[in-house]
Design a protein around this motif. Structure first.
Motif, PDB file in Angstrom:
ATOM      1  N   ALA A  33       8.981  12.834  -7.584  1.00 27.43           N
ATOM      2  CA  ALA A  33       8.896  14.257  -7.273  1.00 27.43           C
ATOM      3  C   ALA A  33       8.032  14.425  -6.032  1.00 27.43           C
ATOM      4  N   VAL A  34       8.679  14.557  -4.899  1.00 26.82           N
ATOM      5  CA  VAL A  34       7.952  14.656  -3.635  1.00 26.82           C
ATOM      6  C   VAL A  34       7.364  16.057  -3.511  1.00 26.82           C
TER       7      VAL A  34
ATOM      8  N   ARG B 116       2.188  18.685   0.399  1.00 35.09           N
ATOM      9  CA  ARG B 116       1.181  17.630   0.558  1.00 35.09           C
ATOM     10  C   ARG B 116       1.652  16.603   1.578  1.00 35.09           C
ATOM     11  N   LEU B 117       2.936  16.266   1.536  1.00 35.61           N
ATOM     12  CA  LEU B 117       3.482  15.322   2.504  1.00 35.61           C
ATOM     13  C   LEU B 117       3.344  15.864   3.919  1.00 35.61           C
ATOM     14  N   GLY B 118       3.653  17.139   4.101  1.00 37.40           N
ATOM     15  CA  GLY B 118       3.526  17.748   5.422  1.00 37.40           C
ATOM     16  C   GLY B 118       2.092  17.727   5.932  1.00 37.40           C
ATOM     17  N   ARG B 119       1.129  18.043   5.048  1.00 40.37           N
ATOM     18  CA  ARG B 119      -0.280  18.001   5.452  1.00 40.37           C
ATOM     19  C   ARG B 119      -0.692  16.593   5.848  1.00 40.37           C
ATOM     20  N   ASN B 120      -0.243  15.600   5.088  1.00 43.13           N
ATOM     21  CA  ASN B 120      -0.604  14.213   5.414  1.00 43.13           C
ATOM     22  C   ASN B 120       0.052  13.745   6.709  1.00 43.13           C
TER      23      ASN B 120
ATOM     24  N   THR C 132       1.661   3.202   4.516  1.00 40.42           N
ATOM     25  CA  THR C 132       0.664   4.269   4.623  1.00 40.42           C
ATOM     26  C   THR C 132       0.684   5.099   3.346  1.00 40.42           C
ATOM     27  N   VAL C 133      -0.338   5.872   3.170  1.00 42.88           N
ATOM     28  CA  VAL C 133      -0.410   6.746   1.996  1.00 42.88           C
ATOM     29  C   VAL C 133       0.755   7.725   2.001  1.00 42.88           C
ATOM     30  N   THR C 134       1.109   8.228   3.161  1.00 40.89           N
ATOM     31  CA  THR C 134       2.202   9.190   3.267  1.00 40.89           C
ATOM     32  C   THR C 134       3.517   8.561   2.834  1.00 40.89           C
TER      33      THR C 134
END
Length: 103
Positions: A44-45, A49-53, A34-36
């Motif tokens: 560099a995480v 943005r990860l949380g929103r996805n 998946t994109v996430t």
């Protein structure tokens, strides 16, 4: 361990554009991620943005009733919450989806 966590080797296999068109393995890797997952594997995480996805994917899984995907996303959210102790907890936002908004 969460299926959203990738190793650097897995990321390198996904990023190898030279072999993507000719390697069936690379094609399968790209089709099964998946994109996430790809975003989290980046050096560099960006946790916001990860949380929103993750929330977006959780809402999509919830709307289709995909409990397996919802569980995988919740495990990833727990991992993210543990890795970023000073930021707002993603699991609180996911749990909050079960309650109607107060007027």
């Amino acid at each position: 361990m969460s299926p959203y966590l990738l190793t650097a080797t897995a990321l390198a296999g996904l990023s190898d554009a030279d072999h993507a068109s000719v390697s069936e393995l690379a094609t399968r890797r790209r089709a099964s991620i998946t994109v996430t997952q790809a975003q989290q594997a980046a050096v560099a995480v960006d946790t916001d943005r990860l949380g929103r996805n993750l929330l977006t994917e959780f809402r999509a899984a919830w709307s289709t009733g995909d409990r397996n995907q919802m569980t995988a996303i919740m495990l990833a959210a727990i991992d993210l919450d543990q890795s970023t102790p000073g930021s707002p907890r993603l699991m609180d936002e996911i749990r909050g989806m079960n309650y109607p908004a107060a007027a």
